[in-house]
Design a protein around this motif. Structure first.
Motif, mmCIF file in Angstrom:
data_model
loop_
_atom_site.group_PDB
_atom_site.id
_atom_site.type_symbol
_atom_site.label_atom_id
_atom_site.label_comp_id
_atom_site.label_asym_id
_atom_site.label_seq_id
_atom_site.Cartn_x
_atom_site.Cartn_y
_atom_site.Cartn_z
ATOM 1 N N UNK A 45 32.590 42.802 47.972
ATOM 2 C CA UNK A 45 31.966 43.532 48.760
ATOM 3 C C UNK A 45 32.529 44.325 49.597
ATOM 4 N N UNK A 46 33.313 43.374 50.454
ATOM 5 C CA UNK A 46 34.279 43.433 51.696
ATOM 6 C C UNK A 46 35.786 43.984 50.905
ATOM 7 N N UNK A 47 35.816 43.307 49.826
ATOM 8 C CA UNK A 47 36.619 43.701 49.390
ATOM 9 C C UNK A 47 37.583 45.201 48.842
ATOM 10 N N UNK A 48 35.870 45.607 48.549
ATOM 11 C CA UNK A 48 36.151 47.038 47.301
ATOM 12 C C UNK A 48 34.645 48.043 47.688
ATOM 13 N N UNK A 105 43.660 54.492 45.498
ATOM 14 C CA UNK A 105 42.009 52.947 44.878
ATOM 15 C C UNK A 105 42.023 52.241 46.143
ATOM 16 N N UNK A 106 41.056 52.261 46.306
ATOM 17 C CA UNK A 106 40.274 51.200 47.052
ATOM 18 C C UNK A 106 40.051 49.646 46.550
ATOM 19 N N UNK A 107 40.940 48.693 46.907
ATOM 20 C CA UNK A 107 40.535 47.305 46.521
ATOM 21 C C UNK A 107 41.023 46.416 47.059
ATOM 22 N N UNK A 108 40.557 45.089 46.969
ATOM 23 C CA UNK A 108 41.501 44.152 47.292
ATOM 24 C C UNK A 108 42.809 44.089 47.757
ATOM 25 N N UNK A 109 42.725 42.471 47.709
ATOM 26 C CA UNK A 109 44.422 42.349 48.063
ATOM 27 C C UNK A 109 45.054 41.713 46.921
ATOM 28 N N UNK A 110 44.453 41.071 45.684
ATOM 29 C CA UNK A 110 44.374 40.597 44.989
ATOM 30 C C UNK A 110 45.032 41.256 43.599
ATOM 31 N N UNK A 111 44.696 42.515 44.522
ATOM 32 C CA UNK A 111 44.838 43.963 43.200
ATOM 33 C C UNK A 111 46.408 44.788 43.871
ATOM 34 N N UNK A 112 46.696 44.213 44.841
ATOM 35 C CA UNK A 112 47.900 45.510 44.990
ATOM 36 C C UNK A 112 48.883 44.960 44.383
ATOM 37 N N UNK A 113 49.433 43.991 43.819
ATOM 38 C CA UNK A 113 50.781 43.198 42.406
ATOM 39 C C UNK A 113 50.185 44.604 41.706
ATOM 40 N N UNK A 114 49.195 44.771 41.025
ATOM 41 C CA UNK A 114 48.836 45.789 39.757
ATOM 42 C C UNK A 114 48.533 47.032 40.049
ATOM 43 N N UNK A 125 41.231 47.027 56.938
ATOM 44 C CA UNK A 125 41.628 46.005 57.676
ATOM 45 C C UNK A 125 41.057 45.008 58.138
ATOM 46 N N UNK A 126 39.857 44.322 57.089
ATOM 47 C CA UNK A 126 39.452 42.905 57.236
ATOM 48 C C UNK A 126 38.585 42.461 55.790
ATOM 49 N N UNK A 127 38.749 42.254 55.892
ATOM 50 C CA UNK A 127 38.331 41.420 54.357
ATOM 51 C C UNK A 127 38.691 42.020 53.304
ATOM 52 N N UNK A 128 39.792 41.971 53.201
ATOM 53 C CA UNK A 128 40.696 42.240 52.526
ATOM 54 C C UNK A 128 40.563 40.863 50.825
ATOM 55 N N UNK A 129 40.910 39.674 51.888
ATOM 56 C CA UNK A 129 41.156 38.490 50.805
ATOM 57 C C UNK A 129 40.503 37.973 51.081
ATOM 58 N N UNK A 130 39.355 37.461 50.451
ATOM 59 C CA UNK A 130 38.100 36.467 51.494
ATOM 60 C C UNK A 130 38.251 35.106 50.524
ATOM 61 N N UNK A 131 38.225 34.020 51.462
ATOM 62 C CA UNK A 131 38.829 32.892 50.410
ATOM 63 C C UNK A 131 37.562 32.069 49.820
ATOM 64 N N UNK A 132 37.901 31.752 48.720
ATOM 65 C CA UNK A 132 36.321 30.267 48.610
ATOM 66 C C UNK A 132 36.059 29.575 49.542
#
Ligand code: AQP
Length: 338
Positions: free
Chosen positions: A31-34, A153-162, A190-197
């Protein structure tokens, strides 16, 4: 608004494309990342949001469960605030051109580019046999994006490499066959791009991670969400100290910040010096206050017979002409028979 043209395809507004895999229950990281960014950008762009079921099957999915998850994810898009009157919501496998373009892009993608992807390395470690689909995952993602000539393409940080790889593939195709695809930009919140477990703040919150305390699901009842947050891993300090935040505490603060859209100063004023028990209670209150209305809307959407099916059918119908034009253009550029 004045229409502009790219390769003969009329454009009214710049396009956005993004998607979510129906590979599990969506969590607050998704939700926060995308999703939260999608709700914002849909007003300024021609927006296409898809449930990427072809991506989900790169690892085994139980067929009946997959079908149910596709509908759950679609309903969550709507419950999060995606407006089907201004955005197209559709299922990836309903538009055959995604797979068709993916093949053409596979043929211009060096295998070494794919083997370097960190998600491929991480996901293949957990498999007994590594399906080719897992390696090809980012090429299919490039097809999703390039098919609609998406500008962002609005995505979370984990998709930056893709996304970086998508740009490389687009540029390679354009240089081999002539200008064909828009080279898209990554749009991170700007916040919530990479929420951790919550159970392990060193790993990304993920749908498919095991562990009951790992993620807060968007459909978790309030008392379940609260319990998970109250049990989140922190550290041995007694209270929040912004000069030396541990990973678990920083993650909890980031979650609250992202939901509330607080500046760093506001977050400091809220949390600096708070004991960890108080911090967790406040974060749980914030999360629940945002999830409750979303869950109410979700129940209304799934309670309306035929509504979801209609939204997905209309969305696919709306995007098909653009997908078909792009595939025709790519085929012509490559010398395929059109
Ligand atoms: N922890 C996260 N924080 C911020 N954004 C996240 N996203 C995923 N996890 C986080 C973003 O959510 C969108 C949809 O993700 P996806 O379905 O394409 O798959 P993923 O990135 O692989 O997400 P998951 O939850 O970890 O799923 P599984 O476990 O199935 O692989 C993307 O924009 C993603 O960046």
């Amino acid at each position: 608004m004045k229409a502009n043209f790219r390769n003969g395809i009329p454009r009214m507004k710049k396009r956005v494309l993004s998607g979510v895999q129906p590979s599990g229950h969506l969590h607050i990281g998704n939700y926060l990342g995308a999703l939260k960014s999608w709700v914002k950008v849909q007003h300024g762009y021609e927006s296409n949001f898809c449930i990427v079921d072809l991506h989900a099957i790169t690892v085994y999915q139980d067929p009946a469960e997959l079908r149910a998850k596709i509908e759950e994810v679609a309903a969550l898009f709507l419950a999060s605030g995606i407006d089907p009157d201004i955005s197209s919501i559709f299922v990836q496998s309903s538009v055959a051109e995604h797979a068709e373009l993916a093949w053409m892009l596979t043929c211009v993608t060096p295998v070494g580019w794919l083997q370097r992807m960190t998600q491929f390395k991480a996901k293949s470690e957990a498999q007994e046999t590594i399906g080719d689909g897992l390696l090809q995952y980012p090429v299919l993602m490039a097809a999703d994006i390039l098919l609609y000539q998406a500008a962002i393409v609005p995505v979370g940080e984990d998709q930056s490499q893709h996304l970086e790889l998508t740009r490389d593939i687009a540029q390679r195709f354009n240089s081999l066959y002539g200008d064909t695809f828009t080279v898209p930009a990554t749009h991170l919140p700007s916040s919530g791009a990479r929420v951790m477990g919550l159970d392990d703040p060193e790993t990304k919150m993920s749908k498919s991670a095991p562990g009951a305390g790992h993620a807060v699901g968007l459909l978790d009842p309030p008392e379940v969400a609260r319990k998970k947050i109250m049990r989140a891993t922190t550290d041995s300090q007694p209270a929040v100290n912004f000069e030396s935040l541990g990973a678990g505490v920083a993650n909890l603060i980031e979650i609250a910040r992202a939901f509330e859209e607080w500046t760093e100063e506001r977050a400091r004023a809220e949390f600096d010096g708070r004991r960890y028990g108080e911090l967790k209670k406040r974060v749980a209150d914030v999360v629940i206050a945002h999830l409750e209305p979303l869950q109410r809307r979700y129940r209304e959407i799934v309670g309306e017979p035929g509504y979801l099916t209609g939204v997905l059918r209309d969305g696919a119908e709306r995007v098909r002409p653009v997908a078909a034009s792009t595939v025709q253009l790519a085929k012509a550029r490559m010398g395929l028979y059109v």
